[in-house]
Scaffold this active site. Structure first.
Site, short mmCIF file in Angstrom:
data_model
loop_
_atom_site.label_atom_id
_atom_site.label_comp_id
_atom_site.label_asym_id
_atom_site.label_seq_id
_atom_site.Cartn_x
_atom_site.Cartn_y
_atom_site.Cartn_z
CD GLN B 126 -2.50 1.24 2.74
OE1 GLN B 126 -2.06 0.59 3.69
NE2 GLN B 126 -3.60 1.95 2.80
N GLY B 127 0.85 1.98 -1.09
CA GLY B 127 1.64 3.21 -1.20
C GLY B 127 0.80 4.45 -1.00
CD GLU B 244 -8.81 -4.65 7.33
OE1 GLU B 244 -8.27 -3.56 7.54
OE2 GLU B 244 -8.38 -5.73 7.73
CB SER B 384 -3.22 7.81 14.70
OG SER B 384 -3.93 9.02 14.86
CG ASN B 385 -5.96 4.14 18.55
OD1 ASN B 385 -6.06 3.69 17.40
ND2 ASN B 385 -5.91 3.37 19.61
CD GLU B 386 -3.43 9.85 19.23
OE1 GLU B 386 -3.10 9.27 18.18
OE2 GLU B 386 -3.07 9.47 20.36
C1 LIG Z 1 4.34 -0.27 11.27
C2 LIG Z 1 3.63 0.65 10.32
C3 LIG Z 1 3.21 0.16 9.09
C4 LIG Z 1 2.59 1.01 8.18
N1 LIG Z 1 2.24 0.52 6.94
C5 LIG Z 1 1.80 1.37 6.01
C6 LIG Z 1 1.57 0.93 4.66
O1 LIG Z 1 1.75 -0.25 4.34
N2 LIG Z 1 1.18 1.82 3.75
C7 LIG Z 1 0.95 3.13 4.05
O2 LIG Z 1 0.56 3.90 3.19
N3 LIG Z 1 1.15 3.60 5.31
C8 LIG Z 1 1.57 2.75 6.29
N4 LIG Z 1 1.81 3.22 7.58
C9 LIG Z 1 1.69 4.65 7.83
C10 LIG Z 1 0.59 5.04 8.81
O3 LIG Z 1 -0.65 4.98 8.19
C11 LIG Z 1 0.96 6.43 9.35
O4 LIG Z 1 2.03 6.27 10.21
C12 LIG Z 1 -0.18 7.09 10.06
O5 LIG Z 1 -1.13 7.52 9.15
C13 LIG Z 1 0.29 8.29 10.90
O6 LIG Z 1 1.02 9.19 10.14
P1 LIG Z 1 2.44 9.72 10.59
O7 LIG Z 1 3.27 8.56 10.90
O8 LIG Z 1 2.92 10.66 9.59
O9 LIG Z 1 2.17 10.50 11.95
P2 LIG Z 1 1.57 11.97 12.09
O10 LIG Z 1 0.40 12.12 11.21
O11 LIG Z 1 2.67 12.94 12.00
O12 LIG Z 1 1.03 11.90 13.58
C14 LIG Z 1 1.85 12.11 14.71
C15 LIG Z 1 0.95 12.16 15.93
O13 LIG Z 1 0.04 13.24 15.80
C16 LIG Z 1 -1.29 12.79 15.94
N5 LIG Z 1 -2.18 13.61 15.13
C17 LIG Z 1 -2.04 13.92 13.83
N6 LIG Z 1 -3.06 14.70 13.44
C18 LIG Z 1 -3.86 14.88 14.51
C19 LIG Z 1 -5.07 15.60 14.74
N7 LIG Z 1 -5.66 16.28 13.78
N8 LIG Z 1 -5.61 15.57 15.98
C20 LIG Z 1 -5.00 14.87 16.98
N9 LIG Z 1 -3.86 14.19 16.82
C21 LIG Z 1 -3.30 14.19 15.60
C22 LIG Z 1 -1.24 11.35 15.51
O14 LIG Z 1 -2.30 10.61 16.02
C23 LIG Z 1 0.09 10.91 16.06
O15 LIG Z 1 -0.04 10.60 17.42
C24 LIG Z 1 2.39 2.37 8.51
C25 LIG Z 1 2.80 2.85 9.77
C26 LIG Z 1 3.41 2.01 10.67
C27 LIG Z 1 3.85 2.54 11.99
#
Ligand SMILES: Cc1cc2nc3c(=O)[nH]c(=O)nc-3n(C[C@H](O)[C@H](O)[C@H](O)COP(=O)(O)OP(=O)(O)OC[C@H]3O[C@@H](n4cnc5c(N)ncnc54)[C@H](O)[C@@H]3O)c2cc1C
Lengths: 382, 399
Positions: B126-127, B244, B384-386
């Site tokens: 998934q990209g 899902e 994320s859970n947030e």
């Molecule tokens: C092990 C793993 C596997 C993954 N696999 C894939 C994959 O196969 N394909 C893919 O596309 N992606 C994948 N992901 C990416 C995943 O979907 C992202 O990590 C996720 O969407 C969070 O984005 P970020 O890491 O940039 O964190 P950020 O968005 O920078 O978030 C950082 C923190 O801020 C919080 N936050 C952000 N916005 C808000 C808001 N508006 N209100 C309150 N809190 C907020 C978040 O909850 C988090 O705690 C994977 C991630 C992990 C850790």
């Protein structure tokens, strides 16, 4: 009552902080961790030069006259840097045991070598079945003329792989879980019959599984009363828990600062994520948890010198509980607030989280101490 | 209201359990018992066993290989699968890109890709996420410029799970640089063997390698690999992310983990007895079981409701499943860590990495701490859970 450091102590803190800052860039730490010993000899000799390896020793053994507060300061700085050196194993546990129960002769043969950085010690205690019970010892020591013969296995001996001398608990009398009948022996790590299997621990440090098969040591290897070592072991483990509490505070302070920094710089939805109130509140809760831990680390430090051993143990166990809980919350939330980057080995946050997890496990996690403390009447029994 | 399964449903459950028990190969059963991660080959082998039985993609339409089971049977099947400890189906194919192709792809794409997904002939990744686009996915910047019969793609994806195994990647790309955020995004299928793609592994905190950075440098993708209409990709992505709903809670898996913890706790010593004799431990274990039962009932309410409502329509209630499901997975890994105590401390490489020394300490203990560390991810990915709380507050509570 005064919670502030003296001018001298502040200076001491700065000096250690600077030394570690100069040697503990993230990539450097990784190099140490991957080296054979898993830590830096160079840093170790610098610590020796500063007198840190002899902090609580008598002047006669090269000591610099420091007390529990100096140990707290040093441990907190080690925590901030996530330093890998065997300070807990060698100085707090190893030398602590020697200081409290070795004969004058044993002390003068071993402590100056610790002070100079030339001798690494490890405390070989935990066994397959013992979990966190200090009196649960199955490893045996039997007399053979003037000597002792040791048999048994010790697990997760912190820095046991690089240790020169192992301080081994062994049963000299009584049943496996009796409080009496436990002895403490200084065993040369290279002695016949000692097999060590070294490995990395989950937090990137080192430990060893130690097997003792028919290991013969001289009478002088017995430290203190060969049937009454448990009170000393308990005392030194309390000191180690106080030291770990200080280390955990250092880890948490740095981790919290790093997380707040991330909240300031990471942008999503056109704003710094630190502008989202949900995350502000989380960071505030983390701050509260760190400060609660810091207070209890200070309490534990004060209690190290307490002569009433029940009072001492109750309060240090309470500190360990607080440290475990705060550490878990701060560690987990730091990863969460970092998002994906927090899950990577390239980010320091994960290493801090793993160290906090390990600290909770060492010498009993929060729930273990909670159960024991509650069973003994709580923190403030009538 | 009737909370019981019908006798037909119970018979069906027995049939599913019986099949899995007989068909799951012994080496996979052993790995499951020791909590070891499955390899790519394990997942492929197990998917093919299920596919031969006709059960690899039960939730797809019958004409595309589905079983035609109603949502309750789908649930019974998934729950039995998760509880068996067998490898999970590769979600990226069967739950993500498969349903998108079914709903929005053309006939040629359906014929080309769907059978290969069901048999795991193609491993999909998934990209979506990018360094600058995580929670705020719509700010993604990877660009696709039309050049004759091709799109030329430039940019970077990150956190891409199992990109190192992947034959194909479904991607969100920006096709209209002028359009505002959600508007100019398209859904593109990219062959991972195309020149210009570089995969760089990222090590996770547990020492494992499951995520990657994927760099796209003048990657030429035939226009026939566009799903649906150009610039409509955001809608497909929303469909995918909200789709899902039953699998994500992983209730069956957590049930199985709790049983494992009980077994281990009954052997590990604590004081004069075992960990299972420790009252505080038992209470914590039971508290997780209670919350899990509540989640299972919530899940069944969603499932039963699905039988009546329009299928595939994203439901904000799925946020509850994600939120609680991930928290319970984390609480469970944490509890096992505590049972293990000092045994959790040695770090041991996995057998897959060519490590064949005897284990240090009990054989079940090696994966305990890595699993605890690794599962911090479940409250970060998949929204994320947030973000889930934001969805509940906005979409359900109207705040
Ligand atoms: C092990 C793993 C596997 C993954 N696999 C894939 C994959 O196969 N394909 C893919 O596309 N992606 C994948 N992901 C990416 C995943 O979907 C992202 O990590 C996720 O969407 C969070 O984005 P970020 O890491 O940039 O964190 P950020 O968005 O920078 O978030 C950082 C923190 O801020 C919080 N936050 C952000 N916005 C808000 C808001 N508006 N209100 C309150 N809190 C907020 C978040 O909850 C988090 O705690 C994977 C991630 C992990 C850790």
């Amino acid at each position: 009552m005064d919670f502030d450091l003296s001018e001298e102590q502040s200076l001491f803190k700065d000096v250690i902080g600077r030394l570690l800052a100069g040697h503990y860039a993230f990539a450097q730490r990784d190099t140490y961790a991957r080296s054979e010993t898993g830590w830096s000899r160079e840093v170790w000799s610098r610590l020796a030069e500063m007198g840190l390896l002899a902090l609580s020793f008598d002047a006669a053994h090269g000591g610099s006259g420091g007390g529990p507060v100096e140990t707290m300061i040093a441990m907190e700085e080690f925590g901030r840097a996530l330093a890998l050196e065997p300070y807990l194993a060698t100085v707090v546990l190893g030398a602590g045991l020697l200081r409290h129960c070795a004969s004058a002769e044993q002390k003068s043969s071993l402590l100056p070598r610790v002070a100079s950085g030339g001798l690494i010690l490890a405390f070989a205690h935990t066994e397959r079945q013992s979990r966190y019970d200090l009196h649960d010892v199955a490893c045996r020591a039997r007399r053979d003329g003037g000597a002792w013969i040791l048999d048994g296995e010790k697990m997760v001996v912190l820095h046991g792989d690089s240790a020169d001398v192992l301080l081994v608990t062994a049963r000299t009398a009584g049943g496996r879980r009796d409080r009496g009948g436990i002895g403490l022996f200084a065993v040369d790590a290279g002695a016949d019959g000692v097999t060590r299997r070294g490995y990395a621990t989950q937090d990137g440090r080192r430990a060893a599984h130690v097997a003792l098969a028919n290991v013969r040591v001289d009478a002088v290897a017995a430290l203190g009363d060969p049937e009454g070592a448990l009170p000393v072991v308990e005392r030194v483990v309390d000191e180690a828990m106080a030291a770990l509490a200080a280390e955990a505070v250092g880890v948490m302070l740095a981790l919290h600062a790093q997380t707040v920094d991330h909240l300031r710089t990471r942008r999503q939805f056109g704003a710094a994520i630190g502008s989202f109130q949900a995350l502000q509140h989380r960071a505030a809760d983390m701050y509260v948890a760190v400060e609660q831990a810091r207070s209890m680390a200070m309490l534990a430090t004060m209690m190290v010198a307490e002569s009433d051993h029940l009072l001492r143990h109750r309060h240090i166990a309470a500190a360990k509980i607080q440290i475990g809980r705060s550490g878990r919350f701060v560690g987990q939330q730091a990863i969460q607030l970092h998002g994906g980057i927090g899950m990577t080995a390239e980010c320091k946050a994960g290493h801090a989280f793993k160290r906090l997890t390990t600290i909770d496990t060492l010498f009993g996690d929060a729930d273990h101490h909670l159960c024991r403390l509650a069973a003994s009447g709580g923190l403030e029994p009538d | 209201m009737d909370l019981r399964f019908t006798s037909d449903e119970l018979a069906f459950r027995a049939e599913v359990r019986g099949f899995i028990a007989a068909a799951l190969p012994e080496p996979l059963r052993t790995k499951a018992a020791l909590g070891r991660p499955f390899s790519k080959d394990d997942v492929v082998a197990w998917t093919r066993i299920l596919n031969a039985k006709g059960w690899a993609v039960p939730h797809w339409p019958v004409e595309r290989g589905g079983t035609g089971w109603d949502p309750v049977r789908q649930y019974i099947f998934l729950d039995a699968l998760q509880q068996s400890g067998a490898p999970q189906m590769l979600s990226f194919g069967v739950n993500m890109v498969g349903p998108v192709i079914i709903a929005f792809g053309n006939e040629a794409q359906k014929r080309r890709f769907l059978p290969r997904i069901a048999n795991l002939d193609d491993w999909w990744c998934q990209g979506f996420s990018e360094p600058g686009a995580g929670s705020d996915l719509a700010s993604l910047r990877t660009a696709a410029r039309r050049d004759g019969g091709h799109y030329v793609v430039n940019g970077q994806k990150t956190w891409t799970t199992f990109a190192q195994h992947a034959d194909w990647m479904f991607c969100l790309v920006r096709t209209d640089p002028a359009a505002k955020k959600q508007k100019g995004i398209s859904f593109l299928l990219v062959d991972m063997r195309t020149p210009g793609i570089t995969v760089r592994p990222i090590q996770t905190i547990d020492g494992g390698f499951e995520i990657n950075e994927v760099f796209l440098d003048d990657v030429r993708v035939p226009v026939e690999n566009l799903v649906g209409a150009e610039n409509e990709g955001w809608d497909y992505a929303k469909f995918l992310l909200g789709n899902e709903r039953t699998g994500i809670a992983r209730v069956g898996q957590t049930k199985e983990w709790l049983r494992r913890i009980r077994r281990i706790a009954a052997q590990e010593r604590d004081g004069e007895g075992t960990m299972l004799d420790n009252r505080r431990f038992r209470e914590r274990l039971t508290a997780i079981e209670v919350e899990l039962k509540a989640l299972e009932m919530t899940l069944l309410r969603v499932v039963a409701g699905e039988r009546k409502s329009e299928r595939g329509k994203p439901d904000p209630v799925s946020s509850i499943l994600k939120l609680k499901g991930s928290e319970l997975q984390q609480a469970t890994t944490e509890l096992l860590l505590e049972v293990a105590g000092p045994h959790a401390l040695p770090w041991q490489p996995q057998q897959e990495d060519g490590w064949n020394e005897p284990p240090i300490g009990p054989d079940w203990a090696a994966t305990v701490a890595p699993s605890y560390f690794n599962h911090r991810k479940v409250s970060i990915y998949g929204g994320s859970n947030e973000i889930q709380r934001n969805i509940i507050a906005k979409a359900i509570l109207g705040l």
